[in-house]
Design an enzyme around this catalytic site. Structure first.
Site, PDB file in Angstrom:
ATOM      1  N   ARG A  37       0.822  -1.207   0.000  1.00  0.00           N
ATOM      2  CA  ARG A  37       0.000   0.000   0.000  1.00  0.00           C
ATOM      3  C   ARG A  37       0.858   1.260   0.000  1.00  0.00           C
ATOM      4  O   ARG A  37       0.372   2.344  -0.315  1.00  0.00           O
ATOM      5  CB  ARG A  37      -0.927   0.005   1.216  1.00  0.00           C
ATOM      6  CG  ARG A  37      -1.910  -1.158   1.265  1.00  0.00           C
ATOM      7  CD  ARG A  37      -2.965  -1.052   0.183  1.00  0.00           C
ATOM      8  NE  ARG A  37      -3.810   0.104   0.365  1.00  0.00           N
ATOM      9  CZ  ARG A  37      -4.876   0.140   1.166  1.00  0.00           C
ATOM     10  NH1 ARG A  37      -5.204  -0.931   1.874  1.00  0.00           N
ATOM     11  NH2 ARG A  37      -5.618   1.228   1.253  1.00  0.00           N
ATOM     12  N   ASP A  54      -1.013  -7.876  10.389  1.00  0.00           N
ATOM     13  CA  ASP A  54      -2.467  -7.823  10.351  1.00  0.00           C
ATOM     14  C   ASP A  54      -2.994  -7.746  11.776  1.00  0.00           C
ATOM     15  O   ASP A  54      -2.893  -8.717  12.543  1.00  0.00           O
ATOM     16  CB  ASP A  54      -3.002  -9.073   9.645  1.00  0.00           C
ATOM     17  CG  ASP A  54      -4.509  -9.032   9.429  1.00  0.00           C
ATOM     18  OD1 ASP A  54      -5.175  -8.130   9.981  1.00  0.00           O
ATOM     19  OD2 ASP A  54      -5.023  -9.906   8.703  1.00  0.00           O
ATOM     20  N   ASN A  80      -4.389   4.207  15.740  1.00  0.00           N
ATOM     21  CA  ASN A  80      -5.320   4.712  14.742  1.00  0.00           C
ATOM     22  C   ASN A  80      -6.082   3.611  14.017  1.00  0.00           C
ATOM     23  O   ASN A  80      -7.227   3.813  13.601  1.00  0.00           O
ATOM     24  CB  ASN A  80      -4.550   5.557  13.721  1.00  0.00           C
ATOM     25  CG  ASN A  80      -5.364   5.853  12.477  1.00  0.00           C
ATOM     26  OD1 ASN A  80      -6.135   6.797  12.415  1.00  0.00           O
ATOM     27  ND2 ASN A  80      -5.192   5.019  11.450  1.00  0.00           N
ATOM     28  N   TYR A 135     -19.540  -2.310  16.205  1.00  0.00           N
ATOM     29  CA  TYR A 135     -18.532  -1.258  16.096  1.00  0.00           C
ATOM     30  C   TYR A 135     -18.638  -0.302  17.286  1.00  0.00           C
ATOM     31  O   TYR A 135     -17.624   0.074  17.887  1.00  0.00           O
ATOM     32  CB  TYR A 135     -18.718  -0.504  14.783  1.00  0.00           C
ATOM     33  CG  TYR A 135     -17.791   0.674  14.591  1.00  0.00           C
ATOM     34  CD1 TYR A 135     -16.497   0.492  14.121  1.00  0.00           C
ATOM     35  CD2 TYR A 135     -18.214   1.978  14.873  1.00  0.00           C
ATOM     36  CE1 TYR A 135     -15.635   1.569  13.947  1.00  0.00           C
ATOM     37  CE2 TYR A 135     -17.371   3.064  14.695  1.00  0.00           C
ATOM     38  CZ  TYR A 135     -16.081   2.853  14.221  1.00  0.00           C
ATOM     39  OH  TYR A 135     -15.238   3.929  14.044  1.00  0.00           O
ATOM     40  N   LYS A 139     -15.690   0.661  20.164  1.00  0.00           N
ATOM     41  CA  LYS A 139     -15.202   2.019  20.387  1.00  0.00           C
ATOM     42  C   LYS A 139     -15.438   2.477  21.825  1.00  0.00           C
ATOM     43  O   LYS A 139     -14.643   3.243  22.375  1.00  0.00           O
ATOM     44  CB  LYS A 139     -15.845   2.978  19.385  1.00  0.00           C
ATOM     45  CG  LYS A 139     -15.282   2.823  17.980  1.00  0.00           C
ATOM     46  CD  LYS A 139     -13.771   3.063  17.939  1.00  0.00           C
ATOM     47  CE  LYS A 139     -13.180   2.957  16.556  1.00  0.00           C
ATOM     48  NZ  LYS A 139     -11.717   3.198  16.551  1.00  0.00           N
ATOM     49  N   VAL A 166     -15.562  11.670   9.095  1.00  0.00           N
ATOM     50  CA  VAL A 166     -14.832  12.326   8.019  1.00  0.00           C
ATOM     51  C   VAL A 166     -14.864  11.480   6.744  1.00  0.00           C
ATOM     52  O   VAL A 166     -15.023  10.255   6.796  1.00  0.00           O
ATOM     53  CB  VAL A 166     -13.380  12.607   8.432  1.00  0.00           C
ATOM     54  CG1 VAL A 166     -13.339  13.634   9.554  1.00  0.00           C
ATOM     55  CG2 VAL A 166     -12.673  11.329   8.866  1.00  0.00           C
ATOM     56  N   THR A 168     -13.350   9.531   4.656  1.00  0.00           N
ATOM     57  CA  THR A 168     -12.314   8.561   4.305  1.00  0.00           C
ATOM     58  C   THR A 168     -12.997   7.347   3.676  1.00  0.00           C
ATOM     59  O   THR A 168     -14.213   7.308   3.533  1.00  0.00           O
ATOM     60  CB  THR A 168     -11.557   8.115   5.564  1.00  0.00           C
ATOM     61  OG1 THR A 168     -12.499   7.519   6.479  1.00  0.00           O
ATOM     62  CG2 THR A 168     -10.879   9.301   6.239  1.00  0.00           C
TER      63      THR A 168
END
Length: 237
Positions: A37, A54, A80, A135, A139, A166, A168
């Site tokens: 990447r 991973d 992140n 999810y 978080k 945002v 992304t």
């Protein structure tokens, strides 16, 4: 100049964070799942180092921790990396930050990426052990981990950051928040000393907000860490 690790740094918020830090002259070690990447001409030369693995696989998380050892103690670690894909969510979003934090040399600063969606997460930790978490749950749990660490280790500050919704790849093209603002708080927390509170903040665009009450509850923090220790076989202390 600070030595900083950014996980999930190939694209999106992680890539923006790493690039901003490098542009400011810091020594940045980037973690990527797939080194392919990193395709630009500067994608290796500008980094202090590149770590691969991973974060959806426990053995590879351990491998990432081993790779960090060659760089010594980091001034800041920015957790992140994240995903909204099941069943990887629990491991990438919660287990990986826990295991990396436990196995690495304690940094001066820890920053965990949260989400406003953590406020609808569940405190039922049976979802973590059963692998049925959403999810939002993951978080809430990583936010709780960040705030638990704020009072656990002397010499290490710890914060959670909501980067906003945002545009992304994960957030989607129609996300309404400002993309540039999505990484600025992480960069600021990693590199500035005049932060108030110095530890234990839940941040959105360089302002503190009130997180889910459970994330600040010492009993829930202790239960979460106990479950993570049991699930991974890795002790935090």
């Amino acid at each position: 100049m600070a030595l900083i690790l950014v996980t999930g740094a190939s694209t999106g918020l992680g890539g923006n964070t790493a690039n901003a830090l490098a542009d400011d002259g810091h020594e940045v070690v980037v973690h990527v799942r797939n080194p392919k990447r990193l395709t630009g001409a500067d994608d290796t030369s500008r980094w202090k180092g590149v770590i691969t693995g991973d974060l959806a696989e426990l053995d590879e998380i351990r491998g990432v921790a081993r790779q960090t050892a060659e760089f010594g103690r980091f001034d800041a670690v920015i957790h992140n990396a994240g995903t909204m894909h099941s069943p990887e969510e629990i491991t990438v979003n919660t287990v990986a930050p826990y295991v990396l934090t436990a196995l690495m040399t304690k940094p001066a600063r820890l920053i965990c990426l949260s989400s406003s969606m953590h406020r609808t997460g569940s405190t039922d930790l049976r979802r973590l052990t059963a692998g049925t978490a959403s999810y939002d749950d993951t978080k809430l749990w990583v936010t709780t981990l960040a705030l638990a660490l704020a009072s656990r280790w002397e010499g290490t500050s710890s914060h959670a950051v909501d980067p906003g919704w945002v545009p992304t790849r994960m957030g989607g093209a129609g996300a309404p928040d400002d993309l540039a603002a999505g990484h600025q708080t992480q960069v600021w927390l990693a590199t500035h000393h005049d932060v108030t509170p110095a530890t234990g903040g839940y941040w959105y665009h360089q302002q503190t907000q009130t997180p889910h009450p459970a994330s600040q509850d010492e009993e829930f923090q202790a239960r979460l860490i106990q479950v993570l220790e049991s699930r991974t076989g890795v002790s935090l202390d």
